[in-house]
Design a protein around this motif. Structure first.
Motif, PDB file in Angstrom:
ATOM      1  N   ARG A 171      66.702  28.862  79.143  1.00 40.10           N
ATOM      2  CA  ARG A 171      65.905  29.346  80.277  1.00 40.10           C
ATOM      3  C   ARG A 171      64.508  29.770  79.821  1.00 40.10           C
ATOM      4  O   ARG A 171      64.308  30.253  78.705  1.00 40.10           O
ATOM      5  N   LYS A 172      63.540  29.614  80.708  1.00 37.01           N
ATOM      6  CA  LYS A 172      62.219  30.188  80.484  1.00 37.01           C
ATOM      7  C   LYS A 172      62.315  31.691  80.724  1.00 37.01           C
ATOM      8  O   LYS A 172      63.050  32.128  81.613  1.00 37.01           O
ATOM      9  N   TYR A 173      61.568  32.477  79.958  1.00 39.62           N
ATOM     10  CA  TYR A 173      61.656  33.930  80.145  1.00 39.62           C
ATOM     11  C   TYR A 173      60.413  34.620  79.607  1.00 39.62           C
ATOM     12  O   TYR A 173      59.638  34.056  78.826  1.00 39.62           O
ATOM     13  N   VAL A 174      60.263  35.870  80.053  1.00 42.73           N
ATOM     14  CA  VAL A 174      59.154  36.730  79.643  1.00 42.73           C
ATOM     15  C   VAL A 174      59.725  37.860  78.795  1.00 42.73           C
ATOM     16  O   VAL A 174      60.855  38.304  79.017  1.00 42.73           O
ATOM     17  N   SER A 175      58.961  38.330  77.829  1.00 37.88           N
ATOM     18  CA  SER A 175      59.338  39.533  77.090  1.00 37.88           C
ATOM     19  C   SER A 175      58.105  40.400  76.914  1.00 37.88           C
ATOM     20  O   SER A 175      56.980  39.893  76.943  1.00 37.88           O
ATOM     21  N   THR A 176      58.316  41.696  76.763  1.00 36.95           N
ATOM     22  CA  THR A 176      57.208  42.630  76.565  1.00 36.95           C
ATOM     23  C   THR A 176      57.333  43.303  75.210  1.00 36.95           C
ATOM     24  O   THR A 176      58.436  43.662  74.785  1.00 36.95           O
ATOM     25  N   VAL A 177      56.213  43.484  74.524  1.00 35.79           N
ATOM     26  CA  VAL A 177      56.187  44.197  73.249  1.00 35.79           C
ATOM     27  C   VAL A 177      56.133  45.695  73.555  1.00 35.79           C
ATOM     28  O   VAL A 177      55.077  46.250  73.812  1.00 35.79           O
ATOM     29  N   TYR A 237      65.869  37.728  67.681  1.00 31.20           N
ATOM     30  CA  TYR A 237      64.592  37.648  68.401  1.00 31.20           C
ATOM     31  C   TYR A 237      64.123  36.199  68.465  1.00 31.20           C
ATOM     32  O   TYR A 237      63.985  35.529  67.448  1.00 31.20           O
ATOM     33  N   LYS A 238      63.882  35.738  69.665  1.00 29.11           N
ATOM     34  CA  LYS A 238      63.357  34.395  69.886  1.00 29.11           C
ATOM     35  C   LYS A 238      62.069  34.507  70.697  1.00 29.11           C
ATOM     36  O   LYS A 238      61.997  35.276  71.661  1.00 29.11           O
ATOM     37  N   HIS A 239      61.071  33.751  70.299  1.00 31.35           N
ATOM     38  CA  HIS A 239      59.780  33.833  70.980  1.00 31.35           C
ATOM     39  C   HIS A 239      59.935  33.473  72.454  1.00 31.35           C
ATOM     40  O   HIS A 239      60.477  32.413  72.788  1.00 31.35           O
ATOM     41  N   PRO A 240      59.477  34.334  73.351  1.00 35.79           N
ATOM     42  CA  PRO A 240      59.586  34.036  74.781  1.00 35.79           C
ATOM     43  C   PRO A 240      58.602  32.962  75.218  1.00 35.79           C
ATOM     44  O   PRO A 240      57.648  32.640  74.493  1.00 35.79           O
ATOM     45  N   THR A 241      58.836  32.461  76.412  1.00 31.61           N
ATOM     46  CA  THR A 241      57.909  31.471  76.979  1.00 31.61           C
ATOM     47  C   THR A 241      56.536  32.107  77.149  1.00 31.61           C
ATOM     48  O   THR A 241      55.513  31.518  76.796  1.00 31.61           O
ATOM     49  N   LEU A 242      56.525  33.318  77.703  1.00 33.45           N
ATOM     50  CA  LEU A 242      55.302  34.101  77.827  1.00 33.45           C
ATOM     51  C   LEU A 242      55.585  35.512  77.312  1.00 33.45           C
ATOM     52  O   LEU A 242      56.607  36.110  77.658  1.00 33.45           O
ATOM     53  N   LEU A 243      54.695  36.030  76.503  1.00 31.06           N
ATOM     54  CA  LEU A 243      54.870  37.348  75.901  1.00 31.06           C
ATOM     55  C   LEU A 243      53.806  38.300  76.430  1.00 31.06           C
ATOM     56  O   LEU A 243      52.613  37.994  76.382  1.00 31.06           O
ATOM     57  N   ILE A 244      54.243  39.439  76.933  1.00 26.32           N
ATOM     58  CA  ILE A 244      53.308  40.447  77.434  1.00 26.32           C
ATOM     59  C   ILE A 244      53.005  41.449  76.324  1.00 26.32           C
ATOM     60  O   ILE A 244      53.902  42.114  75.808  1.00 26.32           O
ATOM     61  N   ALA A 245      51.728  41.539  75.941  1.00 23.65           N
ATOM     62  CA  ALA A 245      51.259  42.574  75.021  1.00 23.65           C
ATOM     63  C   ALA A 245      50.607  43.670  75.852  1.00 23.65           C
ATOM     64  O   ALA A 245      49.927  43.378  76.841  1.00 23.65           O
ATOM     65  N   VAL A 246      50.825  44.926  75.480  1.00 19.67           N
ATOM     66  CA  VAL A 246      50.326  46.036  76.302  1.00 19.67           C
ATOM     67  C   VAL A 246      49.085  46.697  75.714  1.00 19.67           C
ATOM     68  O   VAL A 246      48.543  47.641  76.296  1.00 19.67           O
ATOM     69  N   MET A 272      55.379  39.174  64.033  1.00 24.17           N
ATOM     70  CA  MET A 272      56.442  38.416  64.687  1.00 24.17           C
ATOM     71  C   MET A 272      56.162  36.919  64.741  1.00 24.17           C
ATOM     72  O   MET A 272      57.031  36.135  65.097  1.00 24.17           O
ATOM     73  N   GLY A 273      54.923  36.534  64.408  1.00 29.95           N
ATOM     74  CA  GLY A 273      54.587  35.110  64.416  1.00 29.95           C
ATOM     75  C   GLY A 273      54.496  34.521  65.812  1.00 29.95           C
ATOM     76  O   GLY A 273      54.722  33.313  66.002  1.00 29.95           O
ATOM     77  N   SER A 274      54.139  35.331  66.791  1.00 29.98           N
ATOM     78  CA  SER A 274      54.054  34.852  68.173  1.00 29.98           C
ATOM     79  C   SER A 274      52.902  33.857  68.330  1.00 29.98           C
ATOM     80  O   SER A 274      51.783  34.111  67.856  1.00 29.98           O
ATOM     81  N   PRO A 275      53.131  32.739  68.991  1.00 25.82           N
ATOM     82  CA  PRO A 275      52.041  31.790  69.253  1.00 25.82           C
ATOM     83  C   PRO A 275      50.973  32.448  70.121  1.00 25.82           C
ATOM     84  O   PRO A 275      51.286  32.945  71.217  1.00 25.82           O
ATOM     85  N   PRO A 276      49.731  32.512  69.685  1.00 26.99           N
ATOM     86  CA  PRO A 276      48.677  33.191  70.459  1.00 26.99           C
ATOM     87  C   PRO A 276      48.556  32.686  71.893  1.00 26.99           C
ATOM     88  O   PRO A 276      48.263  33.462  72.803  1.00 26.99           O
ATOM     89  N   GLU A 277      48.803  31.380  72.102  1.00 28.64           N
ATOM     90  CA  GLU A 277      48.650  30.820  73.449  1.00 28.64           C
ATOM     91  C   GLU A 277      49.713  31.310  74.418  1.00 28.64           C
ATOM     92  O   GLU A 277      49.581  31.143  75.639  1.00 28.64           O
ATOM     93  N   SER A 278      50.780  31.955  73.910  1.00 32.94           N
ATOM     94  CA  SER A 278      51.843  32.444  74.794  1.00 32.94           C
ATOM     95  C   SER A 278      51.641  33.900  75.213  1.00 32.94           C
ATOM     96  O   SER A 278      52.372  34.413  76.057  1.00 32.94           O
ATOM     97  N   ILE A 279      50.634  34.567  74.622  1.00 29.56           N
ATOM     98  CA  ILE A 279      50.471  36.012  74.833  1.00 29.56           C
ATOM     99  C   ILE A 279      49.560  36.300  76.028  1.00 29.56           C
ATOM    100  O   ILE A 279      48.491  35.710  76.171  1.00 29.56           O
ATOM    101  N   ARG A 280      50.005  37.228  76.868  1.00 30.68           N
ATOM    102  CA  ARG A 280      49.215  37.687  78.013  1.00 30.68           C
ATOM    103  C   ARG A 280      49.061  39.207  77.906  1.00 30.68           C
ATOM    104  O   ARG A 280      50.024  39.903  77.613  1.00 30.68           O
TER     105      ARG A 280
END
Length: 377
Positions: free
Chosen positions: A117-123, A134-143, A155-163
């Motif tokens: 499934r596609k999903y969002v996660s928040t740091v 831990y698996k990289h989400p489709t879109l990651l919310i940074a606060v 965490m090695g998060s792809p920069p293009e996935s971070i909002r």
């Protein structure tokens, strides 16, 4: 949209507050919300009022809670419970078939990942490290900018996935409480009325820097300044040992007679009661309490943990000190405690910045934008 939050547990902390405010906003905008969780962790406190009120609010909002058993016990039992929990969470997600899955607990991100499934996660914390769950989400919310940098570097998060979505708080913090009520609050809690009040809200522990605050006051404030102040800590001890830990530090610095420790409760009136608020935390992704203090019109000083430079322009609407540097915090306190016009000027500008940048409405609208992007993908 039908939205599901996946939360390992609710504690008496900023994460629970953030999830509550986001939930309220989503429901108010007509979205259907479900929460999958293992429940509520009371920790060392025996007062469960916070958790009862949290659960009641979720129920009143029409949010359905779906429970699973948090793995615990010996290794064999833990493995068994982990499998049961995995099956339960997966079953609920398949049955609900939500438009959006939002994992607020990073170690549960492997579940929607396994389901494809596609999903969002928040740091929500900067203490997590890469692991198999831990698996990289489709879109990651940074606060905060700091949390964004952390996810990319650690965490090695792809920069293009971070909002980027800043945490928000209720604008109720901007509403002033009548002065007679503040004076009554001081009276009830035996807080001196003739002292400058230095305040803190949060868990009493090393992680939140309680020892740094005590050292700054005891070692680095002049005797004359120390005599002008009273310290108020609003928060529960991490565990019973921390009560003795704090008492020993206060006795060593000979300031045990200058402090009031209160259990965690609605901090709103206390921010107005404080003349200066300090967040000496060693670990934060945002530092929600600093923004609450700023919006309440309280002069705020905080460590340079994540969120500090998003919130504060140093020397203009607050102050920032180097994490662990009790001497630097002491110098800043010495200045601000002895300069009331500067204190009031920073408090006024801090309130303005908080109202312009960190409201619930902004957080909710920006989060929904992330959800809508996910649905379109």
């Amino acid at each position: 949209m039908k939205i599901v939050f996946v939360v390992m547990r609710f504690g008496q902390d900023g994460l629970s507050t953030n999830i509550l405010e986001l939930s309220r906003g989503l429901v108010d905008k007509g979205h259907e919300l479900h929460i999958i969780t293992s429940g509520f962790r009371t920790g060392a406190t025996t007062d469960t009022t916070f958790f009862k009120e949290l659960k009641t609010t979720f129920t009143t909002l029409g949010i359905r809670l779906h429970y699973f058993m948090e793995p615990s016990g010996n290794p064999i039992k833990k493995i068994g419970l982990s499998i049961q929990s995995l099956l339960k969470i997966g079953s609920v997600l398949r049955k609900l078939n939500p438009d959006v899955i939002h994992c607020h607990s990073p170690n549960l991100t492997f579940i929607p990942w396994l389901m494809g499934r596609k999903y969002v996660s928040t740091v929500h914390a900067d203490t997590i490290r890469p692991n198999s769950r831990y698996k990289h989400p489709t879109l990651l919310i940074a606060v905060s900018e700091g949390s964004k940098e952390f996810t990319e570097r650690v965490m090695g998060s792809p920069p293009e996935s971070i909002r980027m979505v800043y945490h928000g708080i209720s604008d109720r913090f901007a509403t002033l409480i009548p002065d007679n009520e503040i004076q009554e609050l001081k009276k009830i809690n035996a807080i001196p009325t003739d002292k400058i009040i230095l305040g803190f809200v949060g868990r009493i522990s090393e992680l939140k820097g309680t020892d740094i605050l005590v050292a700054a006051i005891g070692k680095y404030l002049s005797k004359e300044t120390r005599e002008k102040i009273h310290i108020v800590l609003v928060g529960d001890y991490l565990n019973k040992d921390k009560e003795h830990w704090l008492a020993a530090m206060l006795a060593e610095q000979e300031i045990e007679h200058q402090i009031t420790v209160l259990p965690f409760q609605d901090p709103k009136p206390f921010y107005q009661l404080f003349d200066v608020f300090v967040l000496p935390s060693r670990s934060d992704t945002f530092g929600l309490v600093a923004v609450e203090a700023m919006m309440s019109g309280c002069c705020t000083i905080r460590a340079d943990s994540n969120g500090a430079y998003d919130q504060i322009d140093h020397g203009i609407n607050g102050m920032i000190f180097q994490m662990e540097n009790a001497a630097q915090l002491g110098d800043q306190l010495e200045q601000i405690l002895n300069d009331e016009p500067l204190r009031q000027q920073m408090a006024k500008k801090g309130k303005k910045k908080a109202l312009e940048n960190f409201t619930n409405q902004q957080m909710i609208d920006n989060t929904i934008a992330v959800y809508e992007e996910l649905v379109r993908m």
